[in-house]
Design a protein around this motif. Structure first.
Motif, PDB file in Angstrom:
ATOM      1  N   ARG A   1       2.341  13.031 -14.748  1.00 42.31           N
ATOM      2  CA  ARG A   1       3.017  14.320 -15.187  1.00 42.31           C
ATOM      3  C   ARG A   1       3.104  15.347 -13.425  1.00 42.31           C
ATOM      4  O   ARG A   1       4.126  16.245 -13.091  1.00 42.31           O
ATOM      5  CB  ARG A   1       2.407  15.049 -15.839  1.00 42.31           C
TER       6      ARG A   1
ATOM      7  N   ASP B   1      13.197  14.444 -17.753  1.00 40.44           N
ATOM      8  CA  ASP B   1      12.438  13.942 -17.309  1.00 40.44           C
ATOM      9  C   ASP B   1      10.930  12.954 -17.713  1.00 40.44           C
ATOM     10  O   ASP B   1       9.948  12.115 -16.589  1.00 40.44           O
ATOM     11  CB  ASP B   1      10.747  15.183 -17.616  1.00 40.44           C
TER      12      ASP B   1
ATOM     13  N   VAL C   1       6.507  14.632 -11.429  1.00 42.05           N
ATOM     14  CA  VAL C   1       7.491  14.697 -12.140  1.00 42.05           C
ATOM     15  C   VAL C   1       7.480  16.483 -12.141  1.00 42.05           C
ATOM     16  O   VAL C   1       8.597  16.802 -11.781  1.00 42.05           O
ATOM     17  CB  VAL C   1       7.473  14.575 -13.858  1.00 42.05           C
TER      18      VAL C   1
ATOM     19  N   LEU D   1      13.364  10.026 -15.193  1.00 34.07           N
ATOM     20  CA  LEU D   1      11.842  10.116 -14.282  1.00 34.07           C
ATOM     21  C   LEU D   1       9.899   9.513 -14.326  1.00 34.07           C
ATOM     22  O   LEU D   1      10.464   8.791 -12.994  1.00 34.07           O
ATOM     23  CB  LEU D   1      11.237  11.724 -13.777  1.00 34.07           C
TER      24      LEU D   1
END
Length: 941
Positions: free
Chosen positions: A22, A85, A25, A88
Motif C-alpha cells: 500500500r 491500484d 501504491v 499496480l
C-alpha cells in the motif's frame, strides 16, 4: 479453530503481504499530477534517465515507484487505460518473482507492462510468455505501443519465423512469444554449430501469462526435437486390422488410471491373430525377439480403448490432430510419442507418419527454471499453490478485485442419466434466452458440444455460421428487436479460427455460446459486446474521417444499450455441462462471468454417467437414489454433493501432481547432463581453436587403450599385443611395431604409453601440416560438435529405453529412480569416452580436398588461403569418411510431447537437388549449403 481465530485477528499471510504494498501504491499515486504535466518527449526521456541511474548503481527496486508511474501515464495516453491500484499491486508481485492471481477481466495483460518495463531497463531482455500465437501477436502490438512510446523495443516469437527474425525479436527489450517457441529455440540454439547462429541471448526474466496452464497442465509432456526413423507404417496398419477382433475378456481397462493391458486369455488370442497375419513367426509374444511387436500391440490397444475421436483428437485434412484437454484447442503438429500417434493414424485409416528419434528434449519445468527470475499471472492458481512452491519456488498472491464480485454461484444439479441432464440444460437455456440473458455454456469435449448443438437445433435454434459476412448482424438485430434470437454459436477445435470473434460477442443480450474448456482464451467477454472488435469489423472499409467517426459513435451507443439490457437480465449466465478433472478449469469457466463488478450467475449440471462421477463416484449412488424415490427429470441439489465432487477433483489433481513430479525427477537426472553438454558445446563454439581439447582427447584415448590391453604391473607376456595393435590402427590410423616393442628387455606399461602418445601426436601434426592449420582448426570444431550431437542423440534414446524398463526394478525391492540415476551416470561416462574415441578416429582420417573456387562465391563465404600463393583466393574442402555427415533430404522434426514442425532444407527447386542444410554446398565454396546457395535460393524465392 485456533488458525481461523488468528486469521480473524491478524489477517492471512496474503492480507499482510498486500498491506505491505500500500505505501508504494500511495507513492505512485502521489507522482501522478507530475506525470500528467510532462510532454510526450519528457515522458519518453525518463527511460533514458532510468537506465543512466541503473548504470550508476541504483537497483530496480529503487526505481519501482517512478517507473510504474511512468508506465501508467504512458498507458493512459496511448491506450486510454489507466492502471487501477490493484493492478499496480499485481505489477509489484510480478516484479518480486511471484504469481499474481487476478480474476478474469481485471486486466492482467496491462498489469504485465509494469513489471516488464521496469525489468527491461536493465537491458538484459524480458520474455512475456503466452499460450498461443494469436495472443503473442495481439499483446506485442497492443502493449508494444506503450513500450514504443517510452522508447523501448518489442519483439514477438511465433511459429514460422527464420533465425534472423528470431534474433531480432530476442534482441528487443521485451519479447512476447509462446511457451513452445521459447523452449524450442533453446533446444535449437544448442544444436547450432556457430555462436552467431544462436538466437536467444540468455534467460533473465520471464512473465508467464496463464501460468497454471503452461507450468502445470502442459508440464506433463516434455518438449522434444526429434528426427525421423525407419518407416513402420505397414506394421501399424497390420496390427490395427486385428484389434477389432478382440473381445472384452481379452483386456483389462482401467479408466481411472488410464491403462489397458491384455489378459492371459487376450495374450493367447493376440498371438493367434498375429500368427495368422504372419507377423509373429516364432516363439510367444513376450520373448525378447518379439519385444517390438509387443510395443506396437500395446500402443494399438491404447489408441482403440483409451482415446476417443472428437475428445482427445480430431481428424482434419487427413491428419490426426491432438486436442488440448485443458483448453479445447487444436494443437496442429503436436504428436504423441512412442508410436501412439502412429497407432491413432492407423486406427483412423489416414497416412501413418514415420516415428521419430529424440535429438534433444527438455521439460517445461526445467526450461523455465533456467530464468534468473520467474513470475506469472492467472485467474486460478491458489488450488495449485503447493505445486508452484515445490517445483518453481513461486509464491501465489491473491490480488483483490477492483470492484466487489457480484456473481452468484449456485449449487450443482445432479441427474441420474445424461439424457435427463441434457433436457434440463436446454430448459435452462430457453428460460434464460427468453429474458435476453447472455449465456456461456461450457462443455468438456467436442463431442459433448455437438450433442448439445443438435439438441438446440431440435428445439428450433439455428447455429451461427461465422463464415457468413453478416453472421453477427443477425444476433445484433435480435437484440435490437427485443425478441429471443434463437441463434447460438459453437466454439471448439473445429471453429478454432473464429475463436476471438465468438468469445468477444458472448456478452450480447440473448447470445448463446457453447464452448469447450474456456481456459486461456485471452479475450474478455464484455456485457453488450466488444467495442474494439465491432469497430474493427464494421469500420474496416471506412477511411479516417467524419463518416467513420459517426459509425464508431453509433456502435458505441448501441453497445451501451445492449449492456444495459444484459445487466437487467442478470448479467452473463455460465452453465457447466460437466465437472472437469481440475477445479481450476471449472473456476476459469465461472470466472468469465462477473467481471469488473458486473452481476452474473453460474451453475453446473451433472449426471451420474459423467466421467468424473462414473469413475470416481460411488457405484452404489444410483441404486441409493432410486430407493430414495428420485423420479425421472428430478435433480439432487445439495452442498454435500459439491463437497464430494471437490474431493474427487482433489484426488485427480493429486494424482496428476504425482505424475508431473515423477516426470521431473527423471528429467532432473538428464537435466544435469544436459547442462554439462550444452555448456561444453557453447564453450567449444566460443573458442577460436580446439587444439588443446583435441590433444587432451587424444591423450585420453591413449590412456584408455593402454589400460584396456596392458594390465597394470603385468609382464609383457600377459599383454594383449594384437588387440593393442588393432586398437591403435582403429583409433589413430597408424601402424606401429607394437609386437617388437613388447619383446624389448625391461619395457614397461609407461614406456608403451609414451611411445604411442608421441607417435599419435606426430601423425596428427603431419595431417595438420598437410591440410593446413587454419582449415584443420575449422574441421576440428565441426567434427567435435557433430560427434557430440550424434552421441548425445544416442544417449537420449538409451535413457528413454532405460526409463521405460527401470520401473521393473521395484519388483526386486530396489528404488527405480536410484537405479536410473546410477545407470544414467555410467552411461554418461561412456558417452564421454566414446566422444574421445570417435573424434580422435575421425580426425586421424580427415582429408581436405582443394578445388578451384567457383566463378561466383557468395560474399559472406569465408576463404581459406593455402600456402602463400597470391592467386589462391579461396579453397574448398570436404571431410572424408565422416560418420556424421548430414543425410540428403534432411528433415528435422520438432515435437512437444511431440509438437512437430519441419525445418527448411535444400528443396526440389534447388539447382543441386535436395541438399541437407548443414551439408557442404555442392558448389565447392567450402560453406554449408544453408550459408551458400541454400541462402541464395531462399532469398530468391
Amino acid at each position: 479453530m485456533l488458525g481461523s481465530l488468528a486469521k480473524m485477528v491478524f489477517g492471512s499471510a496474503n492480507d499482510r503481504r498486500l498491506k505491505g504494498y500500500r505505501p508504494k501504491v500511495a507513492a505512485i499515486n502521489a507522482l501522478e499530477p507530475e506525470m500528467v504535466k510532462l510532454s510526450a518527449e519528457e515522458l519518453a526521456a525518463r527511460t533514458v534517465a532510468f537506465r543512466e541511474q541503473i548504470a550508476a548503481g541504483k537497483s530496480l527496486d529503487d526505481l519501482l515507484v517512478p517507473a510504474f508511474a511512468t508506465v501508467r501515464e504512458a498507458a493512459r495516453r496511448v491506450l486510454g487505460q489507466r492502471h487501477f491500484d490493484v493492478q499496480l499491486i499485481g505489477g509489484m508481485v510480478l516484479h518480486e518473482g511471484a504469481i499474481s492471481e487476478m480474476r478474469t477481466g481485471e486486466g492482467k495483460t496491462l498489469v504485465a507492462t509494469l513489471a516488464a518495463y521496469l525489468n527491461a531497463l536493465a537491458g538484459k531482455g524480458v520474455h512475456v510468455v503466452t499460450v498461443n500465437d494469436y495472443l503473442a501477436r495481439r499483446d506485442s502490438e497492443w502493449m508494444g505501443s506503450i513500450y514504443n512510446f517510452l522508447g523501448m523495443t518489442t519483439g514477438v516469437i511465433v511459429h514460422g519465423l527464420d533465425d534472423e527474425q528470431r534474433s531480432q525479436a530476442y534482441a528487443a527489450d521485451i519479447t512476447y512469444g509462446t511457451n513452445n517457441e521459447f523452449g524450442f529455440d533453446y533446444l535449437r540454439d544448442n544444436m547450432k554449430y556457430e555462436l552467431r547462429q544462436m538466437v536467444q541471448r540468455g534467460h533473465n526474466y520471464a512473465i508467464v501469462d496463464e501460468v497454471d496452464s503452461i507450468l502445470i497442465d502442459e508440464a506433463r509432456t516434455p518438449l522434444i526435437i526429434s528426427g525421423p526413423s525407419d518407416d513402420k507404417s505397414d506394421l501399424y496398419n497390420a496390427i490395427d486390422k486385428i484389434l477389432p477382433r478382440l473381445v472384452s475378456a481379452d483386456y483389462d481397462l482401467d479408466e481411472k488410471q488410464r491403462t489397458v493391458n491384455l489378459t492371459d486369455v487376450g495374450n493367447e488370442h493376440m498371438e493367434e491373430l498375429l500368427r495368422e497375419i504372419g507377423i509373429l513367426t516364432e516363439g510367444s509374444l513376450y520373448e525378447a525377439a518379439n519385444v517390438t511387436i509387443v510395443h506396437h500391440v500395446n500402443q494399438a490397444l491404447r489408441a482403440h480403448m483409451l482415446f476417443q475421436r472428437d475428445k482427445e483428437y480430431i481428424v482434419r485434412n487427413g491428419e490426426v490432430v491432438i486436442i488440448d484437454e485443458f483448453t479445447g484447442r487444436m494443437m496442429p503438429g503436436r504428436r504423441y510419442s512412442e508410436g501412439l500417434h502412429q497407432a491413432l493414424e492407423a486406427k483412423e485409416h489416414v497416412q501413418v507418419q514415420p516415428e521419430n528419434v529424440t535429438m534433444a528434449s527438455i521439460t517445461f519445468q526445467n526450461y523455465f527454471r533456467l530464468y534468473k527470475k520467474l513470475a506469472g499471472m492467472t485467474g486460478t492458481a491458489t488450488t495449485e499453490a503447493d505445486e508452484f512452491h515445490e517445483i518453481y519456488n513461486l509464491e501465489v498472491v491473491e490480488i483483490p478485485t477492483n470492484q466487489p464480485v457480484r456473481r452468484f454461484d449456485e449449487d450443482d444439479e445432479v441427474y441420474r442419466t445424461a439424457e435427463e441432464k441434457l433436457r434440463a440444460i436446454t430448459r435452462e437455456i430457453e428460460a434464460a434466452n427468453a429474458k435476453f440473458q447472455p449465456l456461456l455454456v461450457g462443455t468438456t469435449s467436442i463431442e459433448k458440444s455437438e450433442q448439445l448443438a443438435e439438441a438446440m437445433k431440435a428445439l428450433g435454434y439455428r447455429q451461427i455460421d461465422f463464415a457468413e459476412p453478416q453472421a453477427l448482424q443477425k444476433l445484433y438485430a435480435a437484440a435490437r428487436a427485443d425478441r429471443p434470437s434463437k441463434l447460438f454459436a459453437v466454439l471448439n477445435a473445429r471453429f478454432h479460427e473464429q475463436e476471438a470473434y465468438i468469445v468477444a460477442e458472448a456478452g450480447v443480450p440473448g447470445a448463446i455460446t457453447i464452448a469447450t474448456n474456456m481456459a486461456g482464451r485471452g479475450t474478455d467477454i464484455q456485457l453488450g459486446g466488444n467495442v474494439e472488435m465491432r469497430v474493427a469489423q464494421e469500420c474496416a472499409n471506412l477511411s479516417e474521417g467524419p463518416e467513420r467517426d459517426a459509425k464508431e459513435a453509433e456502435i458505441r451507443a448501441e453497445i451501451q444499450q445492449f449492456k444495459e439490457k444484459a445487466l437487467a437480465a442478470g448479467g452473463l449466465y455460465i452453465i457447466g455441462t460437466e465437472r472437469h478433472e481440475s477445479r481450476r478449469i471449472d473456476n476459469q469457466l465461472r470466472g468469465r462471468s462477473g467481471r469488473q463488478g458486473d452481476p452474473g450467475r453460474s451453475k453446473f449440471f451433472l449426471s451420474l454417467k459423467d466421467d468424473l462421477m462414473r469413475i470416481f463416484g460411488s457405484d452404489r449412488m444410483e441404486n441409493m437414489l432410486v430407493k430414495l424415490g428420485l423420479k425421472e427429470d428430478e435433480a439432487i441439489v445439495h452442498p454435500w454433493i459439491n463437497k464430494a465432487l471437490e474431493k474427487a477433483q482433489q484426488k485427480v489433481e493429486a494424482r496428476n501432481f504425482d505424475m508431473r513430479k515423477n516426470v521431473l525427477k527423471y528429467d532432473n537426472v538428464m537435466n544435469d547432463q544436459r547442462k554439462v553438454v550444452f555448456e561444453q558445446r557453447r564453450d567449444m563454439m566460443a573458442q577460436d581453436s580446439l587444439e588443446e581439447t583435441i590433444h587432451d582427447m587424444r591423450q585420453g584415448v591413449v590412456d584408455d587403450l593402454v589400460a584396456k590391453h596392458i594390465p597394470a604391473d603385468a609382464y609383457p607376456e600377459a599383454w594383449d599385443v594384437e588387440g593393442f595393435k588393432q586398437g591403435i590402427e582403429t583409433e589413430f590410423n597408424i601402424a606401429l611395431p607394437v609386437a617388437d616393442w613388447a619383446k624389448e628387455e625391461g619395457i614397461t606399461e609407461e614406456d608403451m604409453r609414451e611411445r604411442l602418445q608421441t607417435a599419435a601426436d606426430e601423425a596428427y601434426a603431419k595431417r595438420v601440416e598437410k591440410n593446413g592449420p587454419e582449415i584443420m582448426r575449422y574441421v576440428e570444431k565441426q567434427i567435435v560438435l557433430q560427434a557430440l550431437d550424434h552421441l548425445w542423440r544416442e544417449h537420449l534414446l538409451t535413457l528413454d529405453h532405460l526409463r521405460q524398463v527401470v520401473g521393473w526394478r521395484g519388483m526386486a525391492q530396489r528404488d527405480p529412480l536410484n537405479e536410473y540415476k546410477s545407470e544414467a551416470f555410467e552411461l554418461f561416462g561412456e558417452l564421454i569416452t566414446r566422444l574421445r574415441e570417435v573424434t580422435t578416429a575421425q580426425l586421424s582420417r580427415v582429408e581436405v580436398a582443394f578445388e578451384p573456387p567457383p566463378s561466383q562465391v557468395p560474399s559472406e563465404a569465408v576463404a581459406f588461403d593455402k600456402g602463400n600463393s597470391e592467386n589462391a583466393t579461396g579453397a574448398a574442402f570436404a571431410v572424408a569418411n565422416s560418420a556424421f555427415a548430414t543425410p540428403k533430404n534432411e528433415t528435422m522434426l520438432l515435437s512437444s510431447g511431440g509438437t512437430t514442425e519441419t525445418l527448411g532444407v535444400g528443396g526440389e527447386n534447388s539447382p543441386y537437388g535436395k541438399v541437407g542444410r548443414n551439408q557442404p554446398c555442392p558448389c565447392g565454396s567450402g560453406r554449408k549449403f544453408k550459408h551458400c546457395h541454400g541462402a541464395l535460393a531462399k532469398s530468391a524465392s
